[in-house]
Design a protein around this motif. Structure first.
Motif, PDB file in Angstrom:
ATOM      1  N   UNK A 351       0.824  -1.218   0.000  1.00  0.00           N
ATOM      2  CA  UNK A 351       0.000   0.000   0.000  1.00  0.00           C
ATOM      3  C   UNK A 351       0.853   1.261   0.000  1.00  0.00           C
ATOM      4  N   UNK A 352       2.142   1.135   0.389  1.00  0.00           N
ATOM      5  CA  UNK A 352       3.035   2.292   0.314  1.00  0.00           C
ATOM      6  C   UNK A 352       3.564   2.501  -1.096  1.00  0.00           C
ATOM      7  N   UNK A 357      -6.941   3.790  -3.719  1.00  0.00           N
ATOM      8  CA  UNK A 357      -8.043   4.165  -2.822  1.00  0.00           C
ATOM      9  C   UNK A 357      -8.545   2.948  -2.046  1.00  0.00           C
ATOM     10  N   UNK A 358      -8.294   1.722  -2.586  1.00  0.00           N
ATOM     11  CA  UNK A 358      -8.740   0.499  -1.897  1.00  0.00           C
ATOM     12  C   UNK A 358      -7.773   0.062  -0.798  1.00  0.00           C
ATOM     13  N   UNK A 359      -6.552   0.591  -0.839  1.00  0.00           N
ATOM     14  CA  UNK A 359      -5.542   0.148   0.134  1.00  0.00           C
ATOM     15  C   UNK A 359      -6.016   0.427   1.555  1.00  0.00           C
ATOM     16  N   UNK A 360      -5.782  -0.538   2.416  1.00  0.00           N
ATOM     17  CA  UNK A 360      -6.116  -0.468   3.830  1.00  0.00           C
ATOM     18  C   UNK A 360      -7.613  -0.346   4.066  1.00  0.00           C
ATOM     19  N   UNK A 363     -12.167  -2.990   0.670  1.00  0.00           N
ATOM     20  CA  UNK A 363     -12.299  -3.144  -0.774  1.00  0.00           C
ATOM     21  C   UNK A 363     -11.045  -3.751  -1.410  1.00  0.00           C
ATOM     22  N   UNK A 364      -9.956  -3.797  -0.672  1.00  0.00           N
ATOM     23  CA  UNK A 364      -8.693  -4.322  -1.228  1.00  0.00           C
ATOM     24  C   UNK A 364      -8.902  -5.757  -1.683  1.00  0.00           C
ATOM     25  N   UNK A 365      -8.663  -6.017  -2.981  1.00  0.00           N
ATOM     26  CA  UNK A 365      -8.867  -7.364  -3.535  1.00  0.00           C
ATOM     27  C   UNK A 365      -7.927  -8.381  -2.893  1.00  0.00           C
ATOM     28  N   UNK A 366      -6.686  -7.958  -2.611  1.00  0.00           N
ATOM     29  CA  UNK A 366      -5.735  -8.888  -1.962  1.00  0.00           C
ATOM     30  C   UNK A 366      -6.226  -9.252  -0.568  1.00  0.00           C
ATOM     31  N   UNK A 378     -11.057  -6.017  -8.339  1.00  0.00           N
ATOM     32  CA  UNK A 378     -11.382  -4.656  -7.933  1.00  0.00           C
ATOM     33  C   UNK A 378     -11.021  -3.640  -9.007  1.00  0.00           C
ATOM     34  N   UNK A 379     -11.657  -2.469  -8.922  1.00  0.00           N
ATOM     35  CA  UNK A 379     -11.361  -1.344  -9.821  1.00  0.00           C
ATOM     36  C   UNK A 379     -11.131  -0.126  -8.938  1.00  0.00           C
ATOM     37  N   UNK A 380     -10.023   0.561  -9.162  1.00  0.00           N
ATOM     38  CA  UNK A 380      -9.696   1.693  -8.305  1.00  0.00           C
ATOM     39  C   UNK A 380      -8.687   2.586  -9.006  1.00  0.00           C
ATOM     40  N   UNK A 381      -8.228   3.581  -8.276  1.00  0.00           N
ATOM     41  CA  UNK A 381      -7.196   4.477  -8.805  1.00  0.00           C
ATOM     42  C   UNK A 381      -5.918   4.238  -8.014  1.00  0.00           C
ATOM     43  N   UNK A 382      -4.781   4.483  -8.673  1.00  0.00           N
ATOM     44  CA  UNK A 382      -3.481   4.253  -8.037  1.00  0.00           C
ATOM     45  C   UNK A 382      -2.598   5.457  -8.270  1.00  0.00           C
TER      46      UNK A 382
END
Length: 424
Positions: A351-352, A357-360, A363-366, A378-382
Protein backbone atom coordinates in the motif's frame (compact mmCIF):
# COMPACT_ATOMS: atom_id res chain seq x y z
CA UNK A 1 41.46 -54.11 17.80
CA UNK A 2 37.72 -54.70 17.93
CA UNK A 3 36.14 -57.56 16.02
CA UNK A 4 34.02 -55.09 14.02
CA UNK A 5 37.18 -53.30 12.90
CA UNK A 6 38.59 -56.39 11.17
CA UNK A 7 38.28 -56.62 7.41
CA UNK A 8 36.02 -59.34 6.01
CA UNK A 9 39.03 -61.21 4.61
CA UNK A 10 40.68 -61.29 8.03
CA UNK A 11 37.44 -62.41 9.66
CA UNK A 12 37.16 -65.29 7.21
CA UNK A 13 40.83 -66.18 7.64
CA UNK A 14 40.40 -66.12 11.41
CA UNK A 15 37.29 -68.27 11.16
CA UNK A 16 38.98 -70.83 8.92
CA UNK A 17 42.02 -70.69 11.20
CA UNK A 18 39.91 -71.52 14.25
CA UNK A 19 38.20 -74.39 12.44
CA UNK A 20 41.59 -75.65 11.21
CA UNK A 21 42.96 -75.40 14.76
CA UNK A 22 40.04 -77.43 16.08
CA UNK A 23 40.62 -80.04 13.38
CA UNK A 24 44.31 -80.17 14.31
CA UNK A 25 43.41 -80.59 17.99
CA UNK A 26 40.98 -83.42 17.24
CA UNK A 27 43.40 -85.05 14.80
CA UNK A 28 46.31 -84.67 17.22
CA UNK A 29 44.35 -86.11 20.09
CA UNK A 30 43.18 -88.97 17.87
CA UNK A 31 46.76 -89.62 16.78
CA UNK A 32 47.97 -89.61 20.38
CA UNK A 33 45.09 -91.82 21.45
CA UNK A 34 45.79 -94.33 18.70
CA UNK A 35 49.49 -94.21 19.57
CA UNK A 36 48.68 -94.96 23.20
CA UNK A 37 46.41 -97.80 22.14
CA UNK A 38 49.18 -99.22 19.97
CA UNK A 39 51.69 -99.04 22.82
CA UNK A 40 49.22 -100.54 25.23
CA UNK A 41 48.41 -103.27 22.72
CA UNK A 42 52.09 -104.10 22.46
CA UNK A 43 52.32 -104.05 26.25
CA UNK A 44 49.29 -106.33 26.60
CA UNK A 45 50.70 -108.74 24.03
CA UNK A 46 54.09 -108.70 25.74
CA UNK A 47 52.48 -109.12 29.16
CA UNK A 48 50.42 -112.07 27.99
CA UNK A 49 53.49 -113.65 26.47
CA UNK A 50 55.50 -113.04 29.65
CA UNK A 51 52.83 -114.46 31.93
CA UNK A 52 52.46 -117.42 29.64
CA UNK A 53 56.22 -117.97 29.65
CA UNK A 54 56.46 -117.81 33.46
CA UNK A 55 53.47 -120.10 33.96
CA UNK A 56 54.86 -122.55 31.43
CA UNK A 57 58.23 -122.60 33.21
CA UNK A 58 56.50 -123.27 36.52
CA UNK A 59 54.78 -126.25 34.94
CA UNK A 60 58.01 -127.37 33.25
CA UNK A 61 59.89 -127.37 36.55
CA UNK A 62 57.10 -129.26 38.27
CA UNK A 63 57.25 -131.88 35.54
CA UNK A 64 61.04 -131.85 35.79
CA UNK A 65 60.81 -132.43 39.54
CA UNK A 66 58.32 -135.29 39.05
CA UNK A 67 60.75 -137.06 36.75
CA UNK A 68 63.56 -136.59 39.27
CA UNK A 69 61.32 -137.91 42.07
CA UNK A 70 60.38 -140.94 40.00
CA UNK A 71 64.05 -141.60 39.34
CA UNK A 72 64.77 -141.40 43.06
CA UNK A 73 61.83 -143.33 44.46
CA UNK A 74 60.70 -145.66 41.65
CA UNK A 75 62.92 -148.71 41.17
CA UNK A 76 61.44 -149.26 37.75
CA UNK A 77 62.86 -145.97 36.46
CA UNK A 78 66.38 -146.66 35.36
CA UNK A 79 67.23 -143.45 33.50
CA UNK A 80 67.10 -139.81 34.60
CA UNK A 81 65.61 -138.12 31.54
CA UNK A 82 65.89 -134.47 32.59
CA UNK A 83 68.12 -131.58 31.57
CA UNK A 84 70.97 -131.25 34.02
CA UNK A 85 72.45 -128.07 32.51
CA UNK A 86 70.54 -125.10 33.93
CA UNK A 87 71.39 -122.99 30.88
CA UNK A 88 69.89 -125.46 28.40
CA UNK A 89 66.47 -126.12 29.88
CA UNK A 90 63.53 -124.21 28.49
CA UNK A 91 63.70 -121.61 31.23
CA UNK A 92 67.50 -121.45 31.03
CA UNK A 93 67.41 -120.69 27.33
CA UNK A 94 64.86 -117.91 28.01
CA UNK A 95 66.70 -116.65 31.08
CA UNK A 96 70.14 -116.49 29.47
CA UNK A 97 68.80 -115.37 26.10
CA UNK A 98 66.86 -112.33 24.86
CA UNK A 99 63.72 -113.32 26.75
CA UNK A 100 65.03 -112.02 30.07
CA UNK A 101 66.16 -108.70 28.52
CA UNK A 102 62.77 -108.23 26.88
CA UNK A 103 60.98 -109.03 30.14
CA UNK A 104 63.08 -106.53 32.10
CA UNK A 105 62.52 -103.90 29.41
CA UNK A 106 58.78 -104.53 29.55
CA UNK A 107 58.66 -104.57 33.36
CA UNK A 108 61.80 -103.24 35.10
CA UNK A 109 60.45 -104.49 38.46
CA UNK A 110 61.37 -108.02 37.35
CA UNK A 111 65.12 -107.33 37.49
CA UNK A 112 65.43 -108.10 41.20
CA UNK A 113 63.47 -111.39 41.32
CA UNK A 114 65.10 -112.53 38.08
CA UNK A 115 68.51 -111.90 39.62
CA UNK A 116 67.45 -113.84 42.74
CA UNK A 117 66.30 -116.72 40.55
CA UNK A 118 69.72 -117.49 39.07
CA UNK A 119 71.24 -119.27 42.10
CA UNK A 120 68.33 -121.52 43.16
CA UNK A 121 67.67 -122.42 39.54
CA UNK A 122 71.28 -123.45 39.06
CA UNK A 123 71.31 -125.42 42.33
CA UNK A 124 68.06 -127.10 41.33
CA UNK A 125 69.62 -128.55 38.20
CA UNK A 126 72.87 -129.34 40.03
CA UNK A 127 70.89 -131.34 42.60
CA UNK A 128 69.65 -133.61 39.82
CA UNK A 129 73.25 -134.22 38.80
CA UNK A 130 74.18 -135.09 42.38
CA UNK A 131 71.24 -137.49 42.60
CA UNK A 132 72.32 -139.17 39.40
CA UNK A 133 75.86 -139.57 40.72
CA UNK A 134 74.62 -141.00 44.03
CA UNK A 135 72.46 -143.60 42.34
CA UNK A 136 75.22 -144.43 39.89
CA UNK A 137 77.56 -145.68 42.65
CA UNK A 138 76.40 -149.27 42.85
CA UNK A 139 79.12 -150.22 45.33
CA UNK A 140 77.58 -147.81 47.85
CA UNK A 141 74.66 -149.44 49.69
CA UNK A 142 73.28 -146.12 50.86
CA UNK A 143 73.28 -144.49 47.37
CA UNK A 144 69.50 -144.37 47.15
CA UNK A 145 69.22 -142.96 50.64
CA UNK A 146 71.77 -140.31 49.74
CA UNK A 147 69.83 -139.53 46.55
CA UNK A 148 66.61 -139.22 48.51
CA UNK A 149 68.33 -136.95 51.00
CA UNK A 150 69.64 -134.73 48.19
CA UNK A 151 66.16 -134.61 46.65
CA UNK A 152 64.62 -133.61 49.96
CA UNK A 153 67.22 -131.07 51.04
CA UNK A 154 68.36 -129.62 47.74
CA UNK A 155 65.93 -130.37 44.96
CA UNK A 156 62.67 -129.65 46.76
CA UNK A 157 64.04 -126.60 48.59
CA UNK A 158 65.41 -125.01 45.42
CA UNK A 159 62.31 -126.05 43.48
CA UNK A 160 60.13 -124.27 46.04
CA UNK A 161 62.34 -121.19 45.79
CA UNK A 162 62.23 -121.22 41.98
CA UNK A 163 58.47 -121.80 41.94
CA UNK A 164 57.97 -119.04 44.48
CA UNK A 165 59.99 -116.55 42.47
CA UNK A 166 58.24 -117.54 39.23
CA UNK A 167 54.87 -117.18 40.93
CA UNK A 168 55.93 -113.82 42.36
CA UNK A 169 56.99 -112.58 38.92
CA UNK A 170 53.73 -113.83 37.43
CA UNK A 171 51.83 -111.79 40.02
CA UNK A 172 53.98 -108.73 39.37
CA UNK A 173 53.33 -109.03 35.65
CA UNK A 174 49.62 -109.33 36.30
CA UNK A 175 49.57 -106.32 38.64
CA UNK A 176 51.81 -103.99 36.62
CA UNK A 177 51.12 -104.85 33.00
CA UNK A 178 47.85 -103.98 31.32
CA UNK A 179 45.39 -106.77 30.94
CA UNK A 180 43.07 -107.23 28.01
CA UNK A 181 40.16 -105.99 30.11
CA UNK A 182 42.07 -102.85 31.04
CA UNK A 183 43.00 -102.27 27.42
CA UNK A 184 39.35 -102.60 26.39
CA UNK A 185 38.45 -99.95 28.96
CA UNK A 186 41.22 -97.73 27.60
CA UNK A 187 39.86 -98.21 24.07
CA UNK A 188 36.40 -97.21 25.24
CA UNK A 189 37.71 -94.12 27.04
CA UNK A 190 39.79 -93.10 24.04
CA UNK A 191 36.85 -93.57 21.71
CA UNK A 192 34.60 -91.53 24.02
CA UNK A 193 37.22 -88.77 24.26
CA UNK A 194 37.71 -88.60 20.49
CA UNK A 195 33.96 -88.54 19.85
CA UNK A 196 33.47 -85.87 22.53
CA UNK A 197 36.26 -83.73 21.08
CA UNK A 198 34.86 -84.16 17.59
CA UNK A 199 31.39 -83.07 18.76
CA UNK A 200 32.86 -80.11 20.66
CA UNK A 201 34.94 -79.12 17.64
CA UNK A 202 31.88 -79.41 15.41
CA UNK A 203 29.76 -77.28 17.75
CA UNK A 204 32.51 -74.69 18.15
CA UNK A 205 33.15 -74.66 14.41
CA UNK A 206 29.45 -74.20 13.64
CA UNK A 207 29.20 -71.48 16.32
CA UNK A 208 32.20 -69.59 14.95
CA UNK A 209 30.92 -70.00 11.39
CA UNK A 210 27.50 -68.68 12.42
CA UNK A 211 29.03 -65.77 14.34
CA UNK A 212 31.36 -64.79 11.49
CA UNK A 213 28.64 -65.19 8.86
CA UNK A 214 26.26 -63.11 10.96
CA UNK A 215 28.87 -60.38 11.47
CA UNK A 216 29.27 -60.17 7.69
CA UNK A 217 25.72 -60.76 6.47
CA UNK A 218 23.86 -58.65 9.03
CA UNK A 219 25.46 -55.31 8.02
CA UNK A 220 24.95 -56.20 4.35
CA UNK A 221 21.26 -56.91 5.01
CA UNK A 222 21.07 -53.56 6.83
CA UNK A 223 22.58 -51.87 3.79
CA UNK A 224 20.14 -53.61 1.44
CA UNK A 225 17.19 -52.55 3.60
CA UNK A 226 18.55 -49.00 3.72
CA UNK A 227 18.92 -48.98 -0.08
CA UNK A 228 15.28 -50.05 -0.48
CA UNK A 229 14.13 -47.34 1.94
CA UNK A 230 16.20 -44.69 0.19
CA UNK A 231 14.85 -45.87 -3.16
CA UNK A 232 11.35 -45.45 -1.70
CA UNK A 233 12.19 -41.87 -0.72
CA UNK A 234 12.86 -42.42 2.98
CA UNK A 235 16.20 -41.01 4.07
CA UNK A 236 15.56 -41.56 7.80
CA UNK A 237 17.61 -44.75 7.84
CA UNK A 238 19.84 -46.05 10.62
CA UNK A 239 23.39 -46.85 9.54
CA UNK A 240 26.31 -47.99 11.71
CA UNK A 241 29.34 -45.98 10.65
CA UNK A 242 31.52 -47.12 13.58
CA UNK A 243 32.39 -50.45 11.97
CA UNK A 244 35.76 -50.41 10.20
CA UNK A 245 35.41 -53.40 7.88
CA UNK A 246 34.14 -53.33 4.30
CA UNK A 247 30.51 -53.37 5.44
CA UNK A 248 31.26 -50.40 7.69
CA UNK A 249 32.90 -48.60 4.78
CA UNK A 250 29.82 -49.39 2.70
CA UNK A 251 27.52 -48.01 5.39
CA UNK A 252 29.73 -44.94 5.80
CA UNK A 253 29.49 -44.34 2.05
CA UNK A 254 25.73 -44.78 2.18
CA UNK A 255 25.58 -42.38 5.13
CA UNK A 256 27.40 -39.78 3.04
CA UNK A 257 24.95 -40.41 0.22
CA UNK A 258 22.01 -40.02 2.61
CA UNK A 259 23.53 -36.78 3.94
CA UNK A 260 23.87 -35.48 0.39
CA UNK A 261 20.28 -36.47 -0.43
CA UNK A 262 19.01 -34.84 2.76
CA UNK A 263 20.91 -31.64 1.96
CA UNK A 264 19.51 -31.63 -1.57
CA UNK A 265 16.01 -32.37 -0.26
CA UNK A 266 16.33 -29.61 2.32
CA UNK A 267 17.30 -27.06 -0.32
CA UNK A 268 14.55 -28.28 -2.64
CA UNK A 269 12.01 -27.98 0.19
CA UNK A 270 13.33 -24.51 0.98
CA UNK A 271 12.90 -23.42 -2.63
CA UNK A 272 9.44 -24.99 -2.80
CA UNK A 273 8.31 -23.31 0.40
CA UNK A 274 9.74 -19.98 -0.71
CA UNK A 275 7.94 -20.28 -4.05
CA UNK A 276 4.67 -21.10 -2.28
CA UNK A 277 5.10 -17.99 -0.14
CA UNK A 278 5.92 -15.90 -3.19
CA UNK A 279 9.56 -15.39 -2.24
CA UNK A 280 10.70 -15.81 -5.82
CA UNK A 281 14.07 -14.21 -5.18
CA UNK A 282 15.19 -17.05 -2.89
CA UNK A 283 17.80 -19.39 -4.40
CA UNK A 284 19.63 -22.42 -3.01
CA UNK A 285 23.43 -22.55 -2.91
CA UNK A 286 24.16 -25.18 -5.57
CA UNK A 287 27.88 -25.04 -4.76
CA UNK A 288 27.20 -27.01 -1.57
CA UNK A 289 26.23 -30.02 -3.68
CA UNK A 290 28.19 -32.25 -6.02
CA UNK A 291 27.57 -34.12 -9.23
CA UNK A 292 23.98 -34.74 -10.27
CA UNK A 293 22.72 -33.40 -6.94
CA UNK A 294 24.24 -30.06 -7.87
CA UNK A 295 22.61 -30.26 -11.29
CA UNK A 296 19.22 -30.84 -9.67
CA UNK A 297 19.51 -27.77 -7.43
CA UNK A 298 20.85 -25.71 -10.32
CA UNK A 299 17.88 -26.91 -12.37
CA UNK A 300 15.39 -25.83 -9.70
CA UNK A 301 17.12 -22.46 -9.36
CA UNK A 302 17.04 -22.09 -13.13
CA UNK A 303 13.34 -23.02 -13.29
CA UNK A 304 12.44 -20.38 -10.71
CA UNK A 305 14.61 -17.84 -12.49
CA UNK A 306 12.81 -18.57 -15.78
CA UNK A 307 9.46 -18.19 -14.03
CA UNK A 308 10.58 -14.85 -12.62
CA UNK A 309 11.79 -13.83 -16.06
CA UNK A 310 8.36 -14.59 -17.50
CA UNK A 311 6.69 -12.59 -14.75
CA UNK A 312 9.15 -9.73 -15.25
CA UNK A 313 8.35 -9.66 -18.95
CA UNK A 314 4.59 -9.51 -18.41
CA UNK A 315 3.01 -6.37 -19.94
CA UNK A 316 1.24 -5.71 -16.65
CA UNK A 317 2.34 -5.08 -13.08
CA UNK A 318 2.35 -8.16 -10.83
CA UNK A 319 3.30 -8.71 -7.23
CA UNK A 320 3.19 -11.25 -4.41
CA UNK A 321 2.61 -10.26 -0.79
CA UNK A 322 2.23 -12.03 2.55
CA UNK A 323 -0.66 -11.67 4.98
CA UNK A 324 0.93 -8.51 6.37
CA UNK A 325 0.91 -6.95 2.89
CA UNK A 326 4.71 -7.13 2.77
CA UNK A 327 6.03 -7.38 -0.77
CA UNK A 328 7.90 -10.62 -1.50
CA UNK A 329 8.01 -10.15 -5.24
CA UNK A 330 7.39 -7.30 -7.68
CA UNK A 331 7.93 -7.63 -11.41
CA UNK A 332 9.83 -5.08 -13.44
CA UNK A 333 6.81 -3.18 -14.74
CA UNK A 334 5.16 -3.10 -11.31
CA UNK A 335 8.26 -1.49 -9.81
CA UNK A 336 8.83 0.79 -12.79
CA UNK A 337 5.43 2.52 -12.52
CA UNK A 338 6.60 3.84 -9.17
CA UNK A 339 10.04 4.72 -10.42
CA UNK A 340 11.77 1.99 -8.45
CA UNK A 341 13.42 -1.40 -8.96
CA UNK A 342 12.05 -4.73 -7.71
CA UNK A 343 14.92 -5.03 -5.25
CA UNK A 344 14.00 -1.69 -3.67
CA UNK A 345 10.45 -2.85 -3.03
CA UNK A 346 11.23 -6.18 -1.38
CA UNK A 347 10.20 -6.09 2.27
CA UNK A 348 8.13 -2.92 1.91
CA UNK A 349 4.34 -2.64 2.11
CA UNK A 350 2.31 -2.82 -1.07
CA UNK A 351 0.00 0.00 0.00
CA UNK A 352 3.04 2.29 0.31
CA UNK A 353 3.85 1.61 -3.33
CA UNK A 354 0.61 1.59 -5.30
CA UNK A 355 -1.28 3.92 -2.95
CA UNK A 356 -4.73 3.03 -4.23
CA UNK A 357 -8.04 4.16 -2.82
CA UNK A 358 -8.74 0.50 -1.90
CA UNK A 359 -5.54 0.15 0.13
CA UNK A 360 -6.12 -0.47 3.83
CA UNK A 361 -9.84 -0.87 3.26
CA UNK A 362 -12.15 -3.83 2.94
CA UNK A 363 -12.30 -3.14 -0.77
CA UNK A 364 -8.69 -4.32 -1.23
CA UNK A 365 -8.87 -7.36 -3.53
CA UNK A 366 -5.74 -8.89 -1.96
CA UNK A 367 -7.23 -8.52 1.50
CA UNK A 368 -10.49 -10.09 0.32
CA UNK A 369 -8.65 -12.98 -1.35
CA UNK A 370 -6.66 -13.70 1.82
CA UNK A 371 -9.69 -13.40 4.09
CA UNK A 372 -12.09 -15.42 1.96
CA UNK A 373 -9.58 -17.82 0.45
CA UNK A 374 -10.76 -17.18 -3.09
CA UNK A 375 -10.08 -14.90 -6.02
CA UNK A 376 -11.14 -11.28 -5.77
CA UNK A 377 -11.30 -8.39 -8.25
CA UNK A 378 -11.38 -4.66 -7.93
CA UNK A 379 -11.36 -1.34 -9.82
CA UNK A 380 -9.70 1.69 -8.30
CA UNK A 381 -7.20 4.48 -8.81
CA UNK A 382 -3.48 4.25 -8.04
CA UNK A 383 -0.81 6.89 -7.36
CA UNK A 384 2.54 5.02 -7.27
CA UNK A 385 4.62 8.15 -7.75
CA UNK A 386 4.31 11.92 -7.72
CA UNK A 387 2.49 12.97 -10.86
CA UNK A 388 1.51 9.42 -11.73
CA UNK A 389 -2.24 8.90 -11.48
CA UNK A 390 -3.65 5.67 -12.86
CA UNK A 391 -7.03 4.06 -13.25
CA UNK A 392 -6.61 0.31 -12.76
CA UNK A 393 -8.47 -2.94 -12.53
CA UNK A 394 -6.79 -5.70 -10.59
CA UNK A 395 -7.28 -9.31 -9.53
CA UNK A 396 -5.91 -11.20 -6.54
CA UNK A 397 -5.48 -14.92 -5.90
CA UNK A 398 -4.77 -16.39 -2.44
CA UNK A 399 -1.52 -18.30 -1.91
CA UNK A 400 -1.55 -21.39 0.30
CA UNK A 401 1.17 -23.46 1.95
CA UNK A 402 1.38 -27.28 1.95
CA UNK A 403 -1.21 -27.48 4.72
CA UNK A 404 -3.65 -25.31 2.75
CA UNK A 405 -3.21 -22.31 5.01
CA UNK A 406 -3.41 -18.90 3.27
CA UNK A 407 0.02 -17.30 3.48
CA UNK A 408 -0.38 -14.42 1.04
CA UNK A 409 -1.77 -13.30 -2.27
CA UNK A 410 -0.70 -12.71 -5.86
CA UNK A 411 -1.99 -9.64 -7.65
CA UNK A 412 -2.15 -8.70 -11.33
CA UNK A 413 -2.86 -5.10 -12.37
CA UNK A 414 -4.35 -3.86 -15.62
CA UNK A 415 -3.84 -0.17 -16.50
CA UNK A 416 -7.25 1.26 -17.52
CA UNK A 417 -6.12 4.91 -17.62
CA UNK A 418 -6.30 5.37 -21.39
CA UNK A 419 -9.57 3.48 -21.58
CA UNK A 420 -11.09 5.68 -18.91
CA UNK A 421 -9.85 8.84 -20.61
CA UNK A 422 -11.34 7.75 -23.90
CA UNK A 423 -14.63 6.99 -22.20
CA UNK A 424 -14.72 10.41 -20.61
Amino acid sequence: MRWNDLKIGKKMMLGFGIIFFLLVVVSGWSFLGLGNLLREGIEVAGGNALRGELLQREVDHLNWAKKVAAYVYDDNVRELEVQLDHTKCGFGKWYYGEGRNEAEALLPLLREPLAELAEPHQKLHESAGKIKEALARKESPDGRQQAQRIYATDTQVNLATVQGLLDKMTGMAKDNILSEEQMIQTVKRTRLTIVSLAIMALLLGVSFAWFITRSIVRPIVTCVEAVHQIAAGNTEVQLDTTVRDETGMLQAGMAQMVTAIRAMTKDADQLSKAAQEGKLTVRADAAKHQGDFRKIIEGINSTISRLVMLLDNMPAPAMIIDTDFTIHYMNELGAKVGGKTPAQLLGTKCYDHFKTSDCRTDKCACGQAMRNGQEANGVTDAHPAVGVDLDISYAATPLRDEQGKVVGAAEWVCDQTEVKKAAR
